[in-house]
Design a protein around this motif. Sequence first.
Motif, PDB file in Angstrom:
ATOM      1  N   ILE B  96       0.838  -1.192   0.000  1.00 33.96           N
ATOM      2  CA  ILE B  96       0.000   0.000   0.000  1.00 33.96           C
ATOM      3  C   ILE B  96       0.876   1.247   0.000  1.00 33.96           C
ATOM      4  CG2 ILE B  96      -1.758   1.287   1.302  1.00 33.96           C
ATOM      5  CD1 ILE B  96      -1.659  -2.250   2.089  1.00 33.96           C
ATOM      6  N   SER B  97       0.456   2.220  -0.799  1.00 29.31           N
ATOM      7  CA  SER B  97       1.228   3.442  -0.936  1.00 29.31           C
ATOM      8  C   SER B  97       0.623   4.553  -0.100  1.00 29.31           C
ATOM      9  CB  SER B  97       1.226   3.850  -2.408  1.00 29.31           C
ATOM     10  OG  SER B  97       1.327   5.242  -2.524  1.00 29.31           O
ATOM     11  N   GLU B  98       1.478   5.368   0.510  1.00 32.39           N
ATOM     12  CA  GLU B  98       0.970   6.516   1.264  1.00 32.39           C
ATOM     13  C   GLU B  98       1.097   7.809   0.467  1.00 32.39           C
ATOM     14  OE1 GLU B  98       2.731   6.725   5.145  1.00 32.39           O
ATOM     15  OE2 GLU B  98       1.427   5.158   5.924  1.00 32.39           O
ATOM     16  N   GLY B  99       1.632   7.725  -0.748  1.00 34.95           N
ATOM     17  CA  GLY B  99       1.829   8.970  -1.495  1.00 34.95           C
ATOM     18  C   GLY B  99       1.548   8.894  -2.980  1.00 34.95           C
ATOM     19  N   ASN B 100       0.998   7.803  -3.446  1.00 31.74           N
ATOM     20  CA  ASN B 100       0.618   7.687  -4.860  1.00 31.74           C
ATOM     21  C   ASN B 100      -0.781   8.266  -5.058  1.00 31.74           C
ATOM     22  OD1 ASN B 100       2.944   6.475  -5.727  1.00 31.74           O
ATOM     23  ND2 ASN B 100       2.012   4.530  -6.270  1.00 31.74           N
ATOM     24  N   PRO B 101      -1.212   8.455  -6.297  1.00 30.57           N
ATOM     25  CA  PRO B 101      -2.584   8.931  -6.495  1.00 30.57           C
ATOM     26  C   PRO B 101      -3.623   7.997  -5.876  1.00 30.57           C
ATOM     27  CG  PRO B 101      -1.343   9.103  -8.526  1.00 30.57           C
ATOM     28  CD  PRO B 101      -0.476   8.372  -7.561  1.00 30.57           C
ATOM     29  N   ALA B 102      -3.326   6.701  -5.819  1.00 30.88           N
ATOM     30  CA  ALA B 102      -4.240   5.740  -5.194  1.00 30.88           C
ATOM     31  C   ALA B 102      -3.442   4.865  -4.235  1.00 30.88           C
ATOM     32  CB  ALA B 102      -4.902   4.894  -6.268  1.00 30.88           C
ATOM     33  N   PRO B 103      -4.045   4.475  -3.098  1.00 32.08           N
ATOM     34  CA  PRO B 103      -3.279   3.692  -2.120  1.00 32.08           C
ATOM     35  C   PRO B 103      -2.956   2.268  -2.567  1.00 32.08           C
ATOM     36  CG  PRO B 103      -5.548   3.978  -1.380  1.00 32.08           C
ATOM     37  CD  PRO B 103      -5.387   4.824  -2.608  1.00 32.08           C
ATOM     38  N   GLU B 104      -3.823   1.659  -3.377  1.00 29.75           N
ATOM     39  CA  GLU B 104      -3.599   0.255  -3.730  1.00 29.75           C
ATOM     40  C   GLU B 104      -2.440   0.109  -4.715  1.00 29.75           C
ATOM     41  OE1 GLU B 104      -6.401   1.943  -4.371  1.00 29.75           O
ATOM     42  OE2 GLU B 104      -7.147   1.528  -6.391  1.00 29.75           O
ATOM     43  N   MET B 105      -1.566  -0.855  -4.465  1.00 32.01           N
ATOM     44  CA  MET B 105      -0.441  -1.114  -5.364  1.00 32.01           C
ATOM     45  C   MET B 105      -0.551  -2.525  -5.930  1.00 32.01           C
ATOM     46  SD  MET B 105       2.669   0.628  -3.253  1.00 32.01           S
ATOM     47  CE  MET B 105       3.800   0.749  -4.616  1.00 32.01           C
ATOM     48  N   ALA B 106      -0.433  -3.526  -5.047  1.00 32.21           N
ATOM     49  CA  ALA B 106      -0.524  -4.908  -5.488  1.00 32.21           C
ATOM     50  C   ALA B 106      -0.772  -5.797  -4.286  1.00 32.21           C
ATOM     51  CB  ALA B 106       0.754  -5.331  -6.192  1.00 32.21           C
ATOM     52  N   SER B 107      -1.344  -6.978  -4.538  1.00 32.14           N
ATOM     53  CA  SER B 107      -1.507  -8.001  -3.506  1.00 32.14           C
ATOM     54  C   SER B 107      -0.972  -9.305  -4.059  1.00 32.14           C
ATOM     55  CB  SER B 107      -2.969  -8.172  -3.131  1.00 32.14           C
ATOM     56  OG  SER B 107      -3.502  -6.960  -2.654  1.00 32.14           O
ATOM     57  N   PHE B 108      -0.223 -10.033  -3.236  1.00 33.23           N
ATOM     58  CA  PHE B 108       0.319 -11.322  -3.646  1.00 33.23           C
ATOM     59  C   PHE B 108      -0.301 -12.410  -2.786  1.00 33.23           C
ATOM     60  CE2 PHE B 108       4.055  -8.321  -4.124  1.00 33.23           C
ATOM     61  CZ  PHE B 108       3.801  -8.060  -5.464  1.00 33.23           C
ATOM     62  N   HIS B 109      -0.829 -13.448  -3.445  1.00 28.13           N
ATOM     63  CA  HIS B 109      -1.489 -14.532  -2.724  1.00 28.13           C
ATOM     64  C   HIS B 109      -0.619 -15.782  -2.777  1.00 28.13           C
ATOM     65  CE1 HIS B 109      -5.026 -11.964  -2.754  1.00 28.13           C
ATOM     66  NE2 HIS B 109      -4.796 -11.773  -4.026  1.00 28.13           N
ATOM     67  N   PHE B 110      -0.269 -16.297  -1.602  1.00 25.47           N
ATOM     68  CA  PHE B 110       0.594 -17.468  -1.519  1.00 25.47           C
ATOM     69  C   PHE B 110      -0.192 -18.696  -1.065  1.00 25.47           C
ATOM     70  CE2 PHE B 110       3.138 -13.689  -0.614  1.00 25.47           C
ATOM     71  CZ  PHE B 110       4.199 -13.839  -1.484  1.00 25.47           C
ATOM     72  N   THR B 111       0.441 -19.854  -1.252  1.00 23.26           N
ATOM     73  CA  THR B 111      -0.104 -21.113  -0.734  1.00 23.26           C
ATOM     74  C   THR B 111       1.074 -21.892  -0.139  1.00 23.26           C
ATOM     75  OG1 THR B 111       0.324 -22.237  -2.824  1.00 23.26           O
ATOM     76  CG2 THR B 111      -1.851 -21.238  -2.579  1.00 23.26           C
ATOM     77  N   PRO B 112       0.812 -22.963   0.611  1.00 25.31           N
ATOM     78  CA  PRO B 112       1.931 -23.759   1.116  1.00 25.31           C
ATOM     79  C   PRO B 112       2.840 -24.238  -0.021  1.00 25.31           C
ATOM     80  CG  PRO B 112      -0.070 -24.381   2.239  1.00 25.31           C
ATOM     81  CD  PRO B 112      -0.470 -23.423   1.151  1.00 25.31           C
ATOM     82  N   ALA B 113       2.294 -24.462  -1.212  1.00 27.39           N
ATOM     83  CA  ALA B 113       3.092 -24.912  -2.348  1.00 27.39           C
ATOM     84  C   ALA B 113       4.073 -23.851  -2.837  1.00 27.39           C
ATOM     85  CB  ALA B 113       2.183 -25.344  -3.497  1.00 27.39           C
ATOM     86  N   SER B 114       3.925 -22.628  -2.362  1.00 27.56           N
ATOM     87  CA  SER B 114       4.880 -21.591  -2.743  1.00 27.56           C
ATOM     88  C   SER B 114       6.251 -21.874  -2.149  1.00 27.56           C
ATOM     89  CB  SER B 114       4.416 -20.218  -2.246  1.00 27.56           C
ATOM     90  OG  SER B 114       3.151 -19.895  -2.756  1.00 27.56           O
ATOM     91  N   GLY B 115       6.283 -22.612  -1.055  1.00 24.99           N
ATOM     92  CA  GLY B 115       7.557 -22.944  -0.421  1.00 24.99           C
ATOM     93  C   GLY B 115       8.109 -21.819   0.434  1.00 24.99           C
ATOM     94  N   ARG B 116       8.121 -20.641  -0.104  1.00 25.88           N
ATOM     95  CA  ARG B 116       8.597 -19.464   0.610  1.00 25.88           C
ATOM     96  C   ARG B 116       7.663 -18.318   0.274  1.00 25.88           C
ATOM     97  NH1 ARG B 116      14.505 -20.721   0.224  1.00 25.88           N
ATOM     98  NH2 ARG B 116      14.390 -20.379  -2.011  1.00 25.88           N
ATOM     99  N   ALA B 117       7.442 -17.437   1.246  1.00 24.83           N
ATOM    100  CA  ALA B 117       6.595 -16.278   0.975  1.00 24.83           C
ATOM    101  C   ALA B 117       7.470 -15.127   0.492  1.00 24.83           C
ATOM    102  CB  ALA B 117       5.812 -15.896   2.218  1.00 24.83           C
ATOM    103  N   ASN B 118       7.987 -15.305  -0.710  1.00 21.29           N
ATOM    104  CA  ASN B 118       8.834 -14.282  -1.329  1.00 21.29           C
ATOM    105  C   ASN B 118       8.207 -13.858  -2.642  1.00 21.29           C
ATOM    106  OD1 ASN B 118      10.606 -14.856   0.667  1.00 21.29           O
ATOM    107  ND2 ASN B 118      12.254 -15.569  -0.660  1.00 21.29           N
ATOM    108  N   ALA B 119       8.321 -12.591  -2.958  1.00 20.51           N
ATOM    109  CA  ALA B 119       7.877 -12.132  -4.269  1.00 20.51           C
ATOM    110  C   ALA B 119       8.627 -10.851  -4.607  1.00 20.51           C
ATOM    111  CB  ALA B 119       6.374 -11.880  -4.281  1.00 20.51           C
TER     112      ALA B 119
END
Lengths: 107, 158
Positions: B96-119
Amino acid sequence: MAKARVKAPKKAKAGDIVTIKTLITHKMESGRRKNKKTGELIPRHIIDKFTAKFNGTEFFSADWHGAVSANPYMSFSYKAEKSGEFEFIWHDEKGEETVKKSKITVA
Amino acid sequence: MTKMKVEVLDRRQFVIAAGASATALIAGFTGAANATPEKAMEYMTKLTNGGVAKAMDGKIKVDLPEIAENGNTVPVKVSVESDMSADDYVKTVHLISEGNPAPEMASFHFTPASGRANAAARMRLAKTQNVVGIAEMSDGKIYMSKTQVKVTIGGCGG
């Protein structure tokens, strides 16, 4: 529409956590830019959803908004357990989809 | 009598002050219409169904360059400490951005199969600001972190 590139390993050992890198050509028009000649706003047109599947099961996805840069890059990981096929889907606001596949052999 | 006069004056002053602040508010909205920390908070509350109020520090790390020369494409890396096991994993990470025209930037959805919560991804940042990362865990816990980025050339239309 858009050209996609995927860098995913072709081989892995069972239990390995592999990194997948993806890139797609897309303007990601935020709807906030103005046409310099006419001063009109250029309509928004972005990819709003990216999904990564393995053998048909989703394991990672992302929601993208206007703040995502043009030609979006996305990297993430996957825990390889068995051989199979990755499928990557980019869904654009106009309903267009770009799909890319990649196979992996797990020893 | 004198007391009365003072009161009237006070009220008038109050009206003037209230009017001025209302104008400032309208100017703020019609002008750049930028996300502010308050708007970002409002959006985060909506995203997490109010869970952000109980957000804890730690676990989540948002890596951003200290100084981003080109706001059009700023590399962002998120990582969350987690075993990523079937009953304990990271469900979602929001940026989430505090200074862009809109606060939303991106959301990443993980699962146990991701192995690591990295993006990792690349974002547009309009100006120097804080980027907030929120991690929603499978057990409902919420972690939060704020990272400041200095942006030399803003990257949001114009």
